[in-house]
Design a protein around this motif. Sequence first.
Motif, PDB file in Angstrom:
ATOM      1  N   LEU A 239       8.944 -14.402  -8.627  1.00  0.00           N
ATOM      2  CA  LEU A 239       7.718 -13.645  -8.396  1.00  0.00           C
ATOM      3  C   LEU A 239       6.627 -13.981  -9.394  1.00  0.00           C
ATOM      4  CD1 LEU A 239       9.261 -10.148  -7.572  1.00  0.00           C
ATOM      5  CD2 LEU A 239       8.574 -11.957  -5.999  1.00  0.00           C
ATOM      6  N   GLY A 240       6.985 -14.621 -10.494  1.00  0.00           N
ATOM      7  CA  GLY A 240       5.961 -15.040 -11.458  1.00  0.00           C
ATOM      8  C   GLY A 240       5.413 -13.873 -12.263  1.00  0.00           C
ATOM      9  N   LYS A 241       4.133 -13.957 -12.600  1.00  0.00           N
ATOM     10  CA  LYS A 241       3.487 -12.950 -13.447  1.00  0.00           C
ATOM     11  C   LYS A 241       2.768 -11.868 -12.651  1.00  0.00           C
ATOM     12  CE  LYS A 241       2.705 -16.288 -17.177  1.00  0.00           C
ATOM     13  NZ  LYS A 241       1.694 -16.920 -18.076  1.00  0.00           N
ATOM     14  N   ALA A 242       2.976 -11.831 -11.341  1.00  0.00           N
ATOM     15  CA  ALA A 242       2.311 -10.816 -10.522  1.00  0.00           C
ATOM     16  C   ALA A 242       2.855  -9.431 -10.846  1.00  0.00           C
ATOM     17  CB  ALA A 242       2.491 -11.133  -9.040  1.00  0.00           C
ATOM     18  N   ALA A 243       2.034  -8.425 -10.612  1.00  0.00           N
ATOM     19  CA  ALA A 243       2.429  -7.045 -10.872  1.00  0.00           C
ATOM     20  C   ALA A 243       3.307  -6.545  -9.728  1.00  0.00           C
ATOM     21  CB  ALA A 243       1.194  -6.160 -11.018  1.00  0.00           C
ATOM     22  N   TYR A 244       4.441  -5.959 -10.062  1.00  0.00           N
ATOM     23  CA  TYR A 244       5.351  -5.434  -9.047  1.00  0.00           C
ATOM     24  C   TYR A 244       6.253  -4.389  -9.692  1.00  0.00           C
ATOM     25  CZ  TYR A 244       8.543  -8.766 -11.263  1.00  0.00           C
ATOM     26  OH  TYR A 244       9.281  -9.465 -12.176  1.00  0.00           O
ATOM     27  N   ASP A 245       6.829  -3.556  -8.827  1.00  0.00           N
ATOM     28  CA  ASP A 245       7.769  -2.537  -9.269  1.00  0.00           C
ATOM     29  C   ASP A 245       9.160  -3.151  -9.312  1.00  0.00           C
ATOM     30  OD1 ASP A 245       9.164  -0.295  -9.900  1.00  0.00           O
ATOM     31  OD2 ASP A 245       8.795   0.769  -8.014  1.00  0.00           O
ATOM     32  N   PRO A 246       9.764  -3.293 -10.478  1.00  0.00           N
ATOM     33  CA  PRO A 246      11.077  -3.969 -10.548  1.00  0.00           C
ATOM     34  C   PRO A 246      12.184  -3.222  -9.827  1.00  0.00           C
ATOM     35  CG  PRO A 246      10.503  -2.991 -12.666  1.00  0.00           C
ATOM     36  CD  PRO A 246       9.291  -2.880 -11.811  1.00  0.00           C
ATOM     37  N   LYS A 247      11.977  -1.922  -9.547  1.00  0.00           N
ATOM     38  CA  LYS A 247      13.012  -1.143  -8.865  1.00  0.00           C
ATOM     39  C   LYS A 247      12.867  -1.169  -7.348  1.00  0.00           C
ATOM     40  CE  LYS A 247      13.614   2.054 -12.757  1.00  0.00           C
ATOM     41  NZ  LYS A 247      13.618   3.477 -13.180  1.00  0.00           N
ATOM     42  N   SER A 248      11.832  -1.807  -6.835  1.00  0.00           N
ATOM     43  CA  SER A 248      11.629  -1.853  -5.397  1.00  0.00           C
ATOM     44  C   SER A 248      12.670  -2.752  -4.744  1.00  0.00           C
ATOM     45  CB  SER A 248      10.221  -2.371  -5.066  1.00  0.00           C
ATOM     46  OG  SER A 248       9.245  -1.484  -5.565  1.00  0.00           O
ATOM     47  N   CYS A 249      13.098  -2.354  -3.545  1.00  0.00           N
ATOM     48  CA  CYS A 249      14.108  -3.110  -2.809  1.00  0.00           C
ATOM     49  C   CYS A 249      13.439  -4.209  -1.986  1.00  0.00           C
ATOM     50  CB  CYS A 249      14.897  -2.200  -1.877  1.00  0.00           C
ATOM     51  SG  CYS A 249      15.835  -0.908  -2.730  1.00  0.00           S
ATOM     52  N   ALA A 250      14.191  -5.243  -1.723  1.00  0.00           N
ATOM     53  CA  ALA A 250      13.739  -6.267  -0.792  1.00  0.00           C
ATOM     54  C   ALA A 250      13.894  -5.746   0.638  1.00  0.00           C
ATOM     55  CB  ALA A 250      14.538  -7.549  -0.989  1.00  0.00           C
ATOM     56  N   TRP A 251      13.321  -6.444   1.580  1.00  0.00           N
ATOM     57  CA  TRP A 251      13.404  -6.061   2.982  1.00  0.00           C
ATOM     58  C   TRP A 251      13.659  -7.306   3.814  1.00  0.00           C
ATOM     59  CZ3 TRP A 251       9.688  -8.412   6.016  1.00  0.00           C
ATOM     60  CH2 TRP A 251       8.574  -8.918   5.328  1.00  0.00           C
ATOM     61  N   MET A 252      13.995  -7.114   5.083  1.00  0.00           N
ATOM     62  CA  MET A 252      14.368  -8.233   5.931  1.00  0.00           C
ATOM     63  C   MET A 252      13.591  -8.198   7.237  1.00  0.00           C
ATOM     64  SD  MET A 252      18.487  -8.584   5.420  1.00  0.00           S
ATOM     65  CE  MET A 252      18.469 -10.084   6.386  1.00  0.00           C
ATOM     66  N   SER A 253      13.313  -9.383   7.743  1.00  0.00           N
ATOM     67  CA  SER A 253      12.723  -9.495   9.071  1.00  0.00           C
ATOM     68  C   SER A 253      13.842  -9.565  10.100  1.00  0.00           C
ATOM     69  CB  SER A 253      11.827 -10.724   9.155  1.00  0.00           C
ATOM     70  OG  SER A 253      12.611 -11.902   9.071  1.00  0.00           O
ATOM     71  N   GLY A 254      13.478  -9.600  11.346  1.00  0.00           N
ATOM     72  CA  GLY A 254      14.429  -9.590  12.447  1.00  0.00           C
ATOM     73  C   GLY A 254      13.902  -8.677  13.530  1.00  0.00           C
ATOM     74  N   VAL A 255      13.846  -7.377  13.213  1.00  0.00           N
ATOM     75  CA  VAL A 255      13.213  -6.365  14.061  1.00  0.00           C
ATOM     76  C   VAL A 255      12.282  -5.571  13.161  1.00  0.00           C
ATOM     77  CG1 VAL A 255      13.549  -4.403  15.587  1.00  0.00           C
ATOM     78  CG2 VAL A 255      15.224  -6.266  15.579  1.00  0.00           C
ATOM     79  N   ASN A 256      10.975  -5.751  13.332  1.00  0.00           N
ATOM     80  CA  ASN A 256       9.980  -5.124  12.466  1.00  0.00           C
ATOM     81  C   ASN A 256       8.916  -4.431  13.313  1.00  0.00           C
ATOM     82  OD1 ASN A 256      10.885  -7.852  11.008  1.00  0.00           O
ATOM     83  ND2 ASN A 256      10.479  -6.317   9.447  1.00  0.00           N
ATOM     84  N   LEU A 257       8.640  -3.178  12.960  1.00  0.00           N
ATOM     85  CA  LEU A 257       7.570  -2.411  13.602  1.00  0.00           C
ATOM     86  C   LEU A 257       6.315  -2.547  12.756  1.00  0.00           C
ATOM     87  CD1 LEU A 257       6.556  -0.372  15.728  1.00  0.00           C
ATOM     88  CD2 LEU A 257       7.435   1.459  14.238  1.00  0.00           C
ATOM     89  N   ILE A 258       5.237  -3.102  13.324  1.00  0.00           N
ATOM     90  CA  ILE A 258       4.016  -3.405  12.587  1.00  0.00           C
ATOM     91  C   ILE A 258       2.881  -2.529  13.116  1.00  0.00           C
ATOM     92  CG2 ILE A 258       2.378  -5.196  11.930  1.00  0.00           C
ATOM     93  CD1 ILE A 258       5.147  -5.616  10.785  1.00  0.00           C
TER      94      ILE A 258
END
Length: 641
Positions: free
Chosen positions: A509-528
């Motif tokens: 992720l580099g030096k970008a700002a992010y919440d380290p406790k946030s979970c990853a997510w997956m594509s496949g079936v996504n409601l947009i």
Amino acid sequence: MKAQPLLPAAFKRRRGPRVAVLALVLCSLLVPFAFLFDRAPSGYVTTEERHRQEVVLPSLDHVEKRGSPGAISGRRQDAPEKKIPRGSAGAIHQHVPEKRISKGSEGVIHQHKQIDSHSTSGGAKPKVLPTPKVEPSKAVAESTRETREISKDIQGRQKGAKADEVEKAKACQLEFGSYCLWSIEHKEVMKDSIVKRLKDQLFVARSYYPSIAKLQGHEALTQEMKQNIQEHERVLSVSTVDADLPSFINKRMEQMERTIARSKSCTVDCKNVDRKLRQILDMTEDEAHFHMKQSAFLYNLGAQTLQKSHHCLNMRLTLEYFKSYSLDSDDSLSGKFNNPKYMHYVILSKNVLAASVVINSTVSSCKEPDNLAFHILTDAQNFYAMKHWFARNSYKNAVIHVINYEAIILEKLPKYNILQLYLPEEFRVLIRSIKQPTENTRMEYLSLFSHSHFLIPEIFKYLNKVVLLDDDVVVQRDLSFLWNIDMGDKVNGAVKFCGLKLGQMRNVLGKAAYDPKSCAWMSGVNLINLDKWREHNVTENYLLLMKKFKFKDERSLRAAAFPLSLLSFQHLIYPLDEKLTLAGLGYDYGIDEEVARRASSLHYNGNMKPWLELGIPDYKKYWRRFLVRGDRFMDECNVNP
């Protein structure tokens, strides 16, 4: 009368010496001719000899100033003169050298041959000059100066390169040809060099440790080496790339260097060190053999990922389209494609059969298929094959819209540089336990949006909400309930994957700002929610993040989809029920069949797709249920997944 036979007998006795004298005279005439024919032309060396020839520098006692015959022959003037044939290689090696160089200095050899040819050409005997007395230090300086003068033109072509590097380059060319020079010029910078250096230090320390531990009076050194080895092992167990290394790693490396230097200064049994290094060598050879077998398997895998039967099907459908339809034909159902009242599904695919199974399974599982509208984004190569396939096959009353992604970007969205269609990206992730780094390691395939997904709100400007389906998904339950979900201010409804946190991917992720406790997510079936997407300027934020990443080639551009997808939707993910999608059917053999039957949708993420021969046989049956059978082109192209 009896004394007459004595004359012939005497004549016979004198005939033997005469024949011997004639033979000696004849040999004396032939010897100079043999010596002349034995001499090779000066300055000529065959190609085969260049690879094996070795130039030997004489010792300091035999160094003569260039230009004298003594310097050429490698002997002193006061030594007894001895003739050596020019082609005799053994004569060159009679003077045992103290220093050797490889056959890389072609200019030096050529000049020696020129001097020899001038000294021996013609009938005049060369004039022998007295040998000047030269001190050993002055001789070394004189030899170094002459070598620099000879390689001066080479240094100019190499733009200030060092003399030893030039010599190595020439030796490389002579030994291995021009490819060797090409590999040096195009040498890539070694990635994760610090990690590799740590491993090298660890190998050397392990080879010396058993011998040092047996020495009396070196208990402190033994303890220090043991501690350094344990610290290196601890660091390498949690760090696979340089970005994972701690800040104090340089101090650890310096300590290990000093410890290894002290170990080398000790008198140890070389057999033990040699045995340990041979063990490491055997392990390395076994690992190299394993990788060779793995590369052969992966080559076979790559050959089977694009089957000839599938390619044949696309070509036959494309040809049939141009034979049956006009290019400017209108679809009478085009009004439904922009109507927000319908349930719109968007699929990015280049595979006719995969897209067909996704649509057929979704329609078959839906209670109201009349309200379904499917939008297939494909590339220009597969556009006409897709269009003809879905015109030939009907899926109840659902409408299907095939879109040429490349054409619509060029015509309506020229400001975006993402002209190529990118399918959902899959990333193989190795997850280690923090408490036990060397154990409980598992592999997961994480599917995320590609660069093309971020242009969907611009392509479908008249729609408010869509469901994105990957082309390796099989729908087993009605998904109409997704349109009744209120996501609030969120943009992307996805199944979260909390087995991987953003804090574990700081090197990506580099030096970008992010919440380290946030979970990853997956594509496949996504409601947009496209309205919230536009409101939060997700596409604009994605383009800004994209400028911060440097792309060298197509591979690095595709790899950037991993951090860009996670960072662009940070705090904008609406968690869907985990039972909505069962992932892993493309790589995990341990999925229970009962769990697979009860899942609302199946995601074949991984390398073993169900339409390939490499697909997992136990899971193929769920995909084959929705495959169209009896099509003429499938039979002609022998398509039978």
